[in-house]
Enzyme design. Sequence first.
Site, PDB file in Angstrom:
ATOM      1  N   GLU A 473      19.551   2.573  36.058  1.00 31.44           N
ATOM      2  CA  GLU A 473      20.052   3.873  36.513  1.00 31.44           C
ATOM      3  C   GLU A 473      19.209   4.398  37.657  1.00 31.44           C
ATOM      4  O   GLU A 473      19.497   4.167  38.799  1.00 31.44           O
ATOM      5  CB  GLU A 473      20.098   4.883  35.350  1.00 31.44           C
ATOM      6  N   GLU A 735      13.604   9.926  26.437  1.00 33.02           N
ATOM      7  CA  GLU A 735      14.950  10.449  26.685  1.00 33.02           C
ATOM      8  C   GLU A 735      15.530  11.120  25.440  1.00 33.02           C
ATOM      9  O   GLU A 735      16.316  12.056  25.536  1.00 33.02           O
ATOM     10  CB  GLU A 735      15.851   9.269  27.096  1.00 33.02           C
TER      11      GLU A 735
HETATM   12  C1  BGC Z   1      21.132   9.523  32.188  1.00 29.21           C
HETATM   13  C2  BGC Z   1      20.832  10.960  31.941  1.00 29.21           C
HETATM   14  C3  BGC Z   1      21.989  11.744  32.401  1.00 29.21           C
HETATM   15  C4  BGC Z   1      23.104  11.389  31.480  1.00 29.21           C
HETATM   16  C5  BGC Z   1      24.340  12.171  31.674  1.00 29.21           C
HETATM   17  C6  BGC Z   1      22.265   9.172  31.273  1.00 29.21           C
HETATM   18  O1  BGC Z   1      22.647   7.868  31.335  1.00 29.21           O
HETATM   19  O2  BGC Z   1      20.035   8.722  32.043  1.00 29.21           O
HETATM   20  O3  BGC Z   1      19.601  11.367  31.975  1.00 29.21           O
HETATM   21  O4  BGC Z   1      21.820  13.084  32.578  1.00 29.21           O
HETATM   22  O5  BGC Z   1      23.350  10.009  31.497  1.00 29.21           O
HETATM   23  O6  BGC Z   1      25.361  11.643  30.992  1.00 29.21           O
END
Ligand code: BGC
Length: 886
Positions: A473, A735
């Site tokens: 990402e 996260e």
């Molecule tokens: C990201 C996040 C993001 C989120 C929103 C994730 O895959 O890593 O931090 O805000 O998706 O859906």
Amino acid sequence: MSHSASLKICLALALLSAGAALAKAAEPAAGPRPPVALLCEYLENPMGIDMASPRLFWVLEHAERGQRQTAYQVQVSSDPAAPAADMWDSGKAVSSRSTQVVYAGKPLASGRTYAWKVRYWDKDGRESGWSEPAAFDTGLFKREDWKGRWVHAKGLLRKSFSLPGKVVRARAYVCGLGYSELYLNGHKVGANVLDPAWTTYDKRVLYVTHDATRFLREGPNAVGVMLGHGWYKSRALLLQFRIELENGSVVEVVSDGSWKTAEGPVVSDSVYHGETYDARLESPGWALPDFDDGAWAKAEEFQGPAGVLSAQLMPPIRVVDTIVPLTMTSPGPGVYVFDMGQNFSGWARLRVRGPRGAEVRLRFAERLNDDGTLNVDTIRAARAEDHYILKGVGEEVWEPRFTYHGFRYVELTGFPGVPGAETIRGRVVRAADRQAGSFACSKPILNKLQRIIVWGQSTNLHSIPTDCCQRDERMGWMGDAQGTAEEAIYNFDMAAFYTNFLRDIRDVQDDKGTITDTVPHVWGSRPADPAWGTAYPLIAWYMYRYYDDRRVLEDHYDGIRKYVEFLRSRAEGGLLKYSYYGDWVAVEKCPGAIVSSFYYYYDVKVLADMARVLGKAADAAAYDKLAGEIKTAFHKEYFNPKTGDYADGTQTANTLPLFLDIPPDEARGRAWGRLFDDVVYKHDSHLTTGIIGTKYIMELLTRSGVADLAYDLATRTDYPSWGYMIENGATTLWELWQKREGPSMNSHNHPMFGSVGAWLYKALGGIELAEGTPGFEKILVQPRMVRDLKYAAASTRTLRGEVACAWRRDDKSVGIEVAVPVGSEADVRIPGFNLLDVVITESGVPVWKGDAFLPGPAGVAGIQKAEGGFSITIGSGRYVFELSGK
Ligand code: BGC
């Protein structure tokens, strides 16, 4: 009051550990001192300024307290060697402004260096000496200033040229996509890596300005450029030199079809997957003038990306630190794993000797499996593998150029022999935003929290604020960006970084006003989830509030208004219901619609405030009215008079309306009671919030009189809590509240729960913007001396100078040391703890006794009783207050 030595030491230690350089050695000089820390567009001696009227900043210093600027004089010269005021002499400008001072001299020319200096007059009319000179360098203002052509290229590009005289000044303007490195006569120019910043390339590409003077000489020269794919996923270059010779002539060397190109040793490179470097393919001397490039192909001119060219005016990405691994283990034959002891973004530097053609593989991961092997699940589809193929000559030292990884562990395989202590070093790579703040206190878990916030935040500054730095990402997810923005501002110099990011956001906006979940837009949707899109108005508003940046509001007002009007077009009956993520990664998730409606209301309110700042009275009134309608509709739709809850009564559902004061009087107490009960009784003082609710609940609890409860939440160590992450080995924020290590969504370096970092500074460190005034002109110093917390110290370098607060307390006394920049004022709140016969001293001199203010010490303007304690009004300077009683 008796000053016990140990208390003093404690206070001094707190200050020291916070890194707050409050105390200067006693300086005899009286009166105003020359201004320091001169900035242009938030940067020190920046290169590439491409706006007509850049803004200037300086920090005032003064030997006395309670001082301010009443006038300044700025002089700008076109000749740094012989400073005169030929471009601008402001004269004695009557103004208290020392930040955001707009250049108002003769039109600046493209590609020049300007020097400037400043002095000021204090409140008594005394003038300071002149500052040391600072400089700024202009970029190329217009497209016509660019004579270079875009070329498509392979990994290496080169061109020889000859200079007919001695070089007195040379600048290189380089845009090498996706990533590039510039070489002159065999030397790498500048310390930046992973240049230029990632942008929406068909809207904007950034060029970087380098001082190339010392790399060039009379006679033969050569320029070389190495190109990587980066986020552009292809390789292209636009470059231009402006070289001034001693005889006054100017030589321009530019990229075009006469340049030669060939593949180099970088065999493959990818942001996610890593880099393969075959040292056997190096061409020694390729960036030297006499290199024979007869076998190289001609670079191919092409149209270039569609985006406009803008200067890169923010902290570049650099290698900011080198980490020595803690341990090396060998979980299998020929497999070596190095533990860096810290999760971070960057790469490893390899030191190796071995036969030609031997291939060393480096893999990167955040976690280990139980058997000591790498757990690469959390990085998902990012391969994060670097390969180095040896040339077989002596010791070879290598690090990659065109990739980066997020990791704590490095695995080596294919290493010839057994690696030693010197084999691997961690190289921390991130945007070089300077750390501006520090926080420390008597509760160790909170110091660890501050540490993991700072590591997580800083290693996710990569020209955009990224969500994470390890997996497939590393996007500018806007919800994450807005959630952490205030924390980032307390901890780092974010002004230039966010100025750039706000422009990135505007670049993705379409005619309908929509923006996207990620910026640049790769993942996620258009239109953005309203809790993600709010990054546009909110970060712009923080720029105004924290940095007094009115220009950001001017530049983005129309874009933000368009965005808000888009939201309005999607609203039904005053509510905005579409939502994809809502209170993301909550333990108990509230309905997305309440989150979207909350942000609709918030965005409209902020837009009305922006309109007020900009003097757009009609807009302010219209958006105030709209906000009023949303507020009414919100309460009507979501408040449940039977239960007293909003929506489903989750913590976030009740927090959001309370935070923005949506509930009418009769509902406020009920919703508040429900929230309190949910946190304290239903969840035994634990959060159930996701990133959205978490951002607001800590501040809400604190301002509602239960800072103790917020402190309980911040210091928990069982699930779900920040302490739980720390107790489970986190070195950067996770996260998820949950401990997971599988192949889905569970990054171990994800700053979005770091909003609590702003709470540490505000609530415990006591440093807050006072209502109303932007840019720390007025400061509220209100540390919450909660529960078992015995001391805390925080400092943050604002544009006006350092603001700091360090306090300690025991049963009968409180000590608090405060630093206020010249030109600012603070309201210092000291709790009275129900003590009787309170005496307050400042540096040992009584200022409150017998229930009355005793005027005396300079800078202490007054003391009043305030709720639960005292409110002391002070001007600039450094103060040590001690409160004691019976
Ligand atoms: C990201 C996040 C993001 C989120 C929103 C994730 O895959 O890593 O931090 O805000 O998706 O859906």
